[in-house]
Motif scaffolding. Structure first.
Motif, mmCIF file in Angstrom:
data_model
loop_
_atom_site.group_PDB
_atom_site.id
_atom_site.type_symbol
_atom_site.label_atom_id
_atom_site.label_comp_id
_atom_site.label_asym_id
_atom_site.label_seq_id
_atom_site.Cartn_x
_atom_site.Cartn_y
_atom_site.Cartn_z
ATOM 1 N N HIS A 195 9.918 -13.407 -77.413
ATOM 2 C CA HIS A 195 10.434 -14.556 -77.945
ATOM 3 C C HIS A 195 10.166 -15.050 -79.110
ATOM 4 N N LEU A 196 9.500 -14.585 -79.793
ATOM 5 C CA LEU A 196 8.847 -14.754 -81.070
ATOM 6 C C LEU A 196 9.840 -14.092 -82.197
ATOM 7 N N LEU A 197 10.089 -12.756 -81.795
ATOM 8 C CA LEU A 197 11.143 -12.120 -82.648
ATOM 9 C C LEU A 197 12.654 -12.842 -82.537
ATOM 10 N N LEU A 198 12.943 -13.235 -81.063
ATOM 11 C CA LEU A 198 14.457 -13.843 -81.037
ATOM 12 C C LEU A 198 14.231 -15.106 -82.167
ATOM 13 N N ALA A 199 13.180 -15.765 -81.957
ATOM 14 C CA ALA A 199 13.098 -16.983 -82.625
ATOM 15 C C ALA A 199 13.245 -16.699 -84.094
ATOM 16 N N PHE A 200 12.527 -15.882 -84.304
ATOM 17 C CA PHE A 200 12.498 -15.505 -85.897
ATOM 18 C C PHE A 200 13.704 -15.120 -86.758
ATOM 19 N N PHE A 201 14.517 -14.059 -86.035
ATOM 20 C CA PHE A 201 15.873 -13.669 -86.493
ATOM 21 C C PHE A 201 16.768 -14.905 -86.202
ATOM 22 N N SER A 202 16.862 -15.599 -85.260
ATOM 23 C CA SER A 202 17.689 -16.718 -85.246
ATOM 24 C C SER A 202 17.448 -17.781 -86.310
ATOM 25 N N PHE A 208 19.884 -19.055 -93.625
ATOM 26 C CA PHE A 208 20.606 -18.502 -94.834
ATOM 27 C C PHE A 208 22.117 -18.761 -94.643
ATOM 28 N N LEU A 209 22.677 -19.012 -93.515
ATOM 29 C CA LEU A 209 24.200 -19.095 -93.363
ATOM 30 C C LEU A 209 24.504 -20.726 -93.167
ATOM 31 N N VAL A 210 23.527 -21.551 -92.914
ATOM 32 C CA VAL A 210 23.826 -22.734 -92.448
ATOM 33 C C VAL A 210 23.138 -23.834 -93.383
ATOM 34 N N GLU A 211 21.805 -23.694 -93.206
ATOM 35 C CA GLU A 211 20.960 -24.734 -94.122
ATOM 36 C C GLU A 211 20.921 -24.672 -95.311
ATOM 37 N N GLN A 212 20.699 -23.160 -95.843
ATOM 38 C CA GLN A 212 20.649 -22.924 -97.468
ATOM 39 C C GLN A 212 21.569 -21.660 -97.804
ATOM 40 N N PRO A 213 22.778 -21.821 -97.686
ATOM 41 C CA PRO A 213 23.682 -20.555 -97.983
ATOM 42 C C PRO A 213 23.622 -20.460 -99.461
ATOM 43 N N THR A 214 23.174 -18.952 -99.840
ATOM 44 C CA THR A 214 23.368 -18.601 -101.266
ATOM 45 C C THR A 214 24.075 -17.259 -101.262
ATOM 46 N N GLY A 217 21.372 -14.942 -100.182
ATOM 47 C CA GLY A 217 20.888 -15.390 -98.922
ATOM 48 C C GLY A 217 21.735 -14.967 -97.808
ATOM 49 N N VAL A 218 23.416 -14.997 -97.901
ATOM 50 C CA VAL A 218 24.162 -14.893 -96.784
ATOM 51 C C VAL A 218 24.174 -13.356 -96.160
ATOM 52 N N PRO A 219 23.945 -12.556 -97.132
ATOM 53 C CA PRO A 219 23.977 -11.053 -96.398
ATOM 54 C C PRO A 219 22.542 -11.011 -95.555
ATOM 55 N N VAL A 220 21.693 -11.633 -96.049
ATOM 56 C CA VAL A 220 20.264 -11.547 -95.258
ATOM 57 C C VAL A 220 20.488 -12.250 -93.870
ATOM 58 N N GLY A 221 21.435 -13.349 -94.129
ATOM 59 C CA GLY A 221 21.614 -14.216 -92.772
ATOM 60 C C GLY A 221 22.425 -13.621 -91.746
ATOM 61 N N LEU A 222 23.463 -12.818 -92.353
ATOM 62 C CA LEU A 222 24.401 -11.825 -91.354
ATOM 63 C C LEU A 222 23.509 -10.843 -90.692
ATOM 64 N N LEU A 223 22.637 -10.005 -91.370
ATOM 65 C CA LEU A 223 21.740 -9.115 -90.958
ATOM 66 C C LEU A 223 20.749 -9.676 -89.846
#
Length: 262
Positions: A195-202, A208-214, A217-223
């Motif tokens: 549960h902790l791992l799923l919460a972390f990646f989510s 990076f994709l919604v709150e603070q897209p840069t 950061g976007v590639p990190v968010g997609l990954l």
């Protein structure tokens, strides 16, 4: 993670994910989300069982087919290998145990729910204690207190002085302390970590994709989103595996209590 990518406001999810206050101010302290999910899961499981077997057909379809497949799986892979001739007698308990643990685990990947009940330590502990009490009751009833302890401390072929000094203390510690502890913690730890791992990646993907897209950061968010999808599939497998292992160990303990030669 570098501040230029993550920013200064991102906080990774932590153990606060498992801290549930009462559902409303003034509610009993025990009336929390995991308790409600546990109750809902049991009611849902009863409804599925009723739907599967209220009007059984000669040729099973739908829920009946799924229910019979689950029964055969637990009987052939869990009960019979470890309990033997007494397997059918213990099938209601083992099938119920496997089904409720699996359903409670799967709640962790259902959108809108997203919390595996067994990630709360109290529930695996209760399951393990129930199995532990059943195990001791059967062992003492069928073999007597002295006979059961003797079989634990002095296995055939091992010299008694060595057994008394080295083997017996370790075996007693395992039987009465380590076994029930690890039985509960194995299930809890896997559900907690998953549960902790799923919460972390989510959370990383959302940040990076919604709150603070840069740009960085976007590639990190997609990954992170891709990792969340992969981890969800892996988590479903682990949820099934842990339900199987917990039930298998319960069957093994019952079988050992009934038949000391096992």
């Amino acid at each position: 993670m570098p501040a230029s990518i993550a920013g200064d406001d991102f906080r990774a999810p932590g153990v606060e994910l498992f801290d549930f206050p009462p559902l409303w101010p003034g509610a009993p302290y025990w009336l929390t989300k995991p308790v409600v999910l546990a109750a809902v899961g049991v009611v849902l499981l009863c409804a599925l069982a009723w739907g599967a077997f209220a009007r059984p057909a000669l040729v099973p379809r739908g829920l009946q087919h799924l229910g019979e497949y689950g029964y055969l799986f637990v009987r052939d892979q869990v009960a019979r290998p470890f309990i033997g001739a007494d397997a059918e007698r213990w099938m209601p308990f083992l099938l119920s145990l496997f089904s409720v643990i699996l359903l409670w685990n799967l709640l962790g990947v259902i959108p809108g729910v997203q919390f595996p009940v067994n990630a709360h330590i109290a529930f695996p502990v209760v399951f393990a204690l129930v199995v532990y009490v059943i195990k001791l009751y059967l062992a003492f009833r069928h073999h007597g207190v002295g006979g059961y302890l003797k079989s634990l401390m002095f296995p055939p072929g091992l010299p008694k002085p060595i057994a008394l000094v080295l083997y017996a203390p370790l075996e007693l510690l395992y039987t009465f302390v380590t076994a029930p502890f690890t039985h509960a913690v194995r299930l809890f730890a896997n559900m907690f970590a998953g549960h902790l791992l799923l919460a972390f990646f989510s959370a990383v993907g959302f940040w990076f994709l919604v709150e603070q897209p840069t740009v960085l950061g976007v590639p990190v968010g997609l990954l992170s989103v891709a990792m969340a999808v992969v981890m969800t599939a892996l988590e479903i497998f682990i949820q099934f595996l842990q339900a199987f292992l917990f039930t298998m160990l319960a069957a093994m303990y019952i079988g050992n209590a009934l038949h000391l030669e096992h």
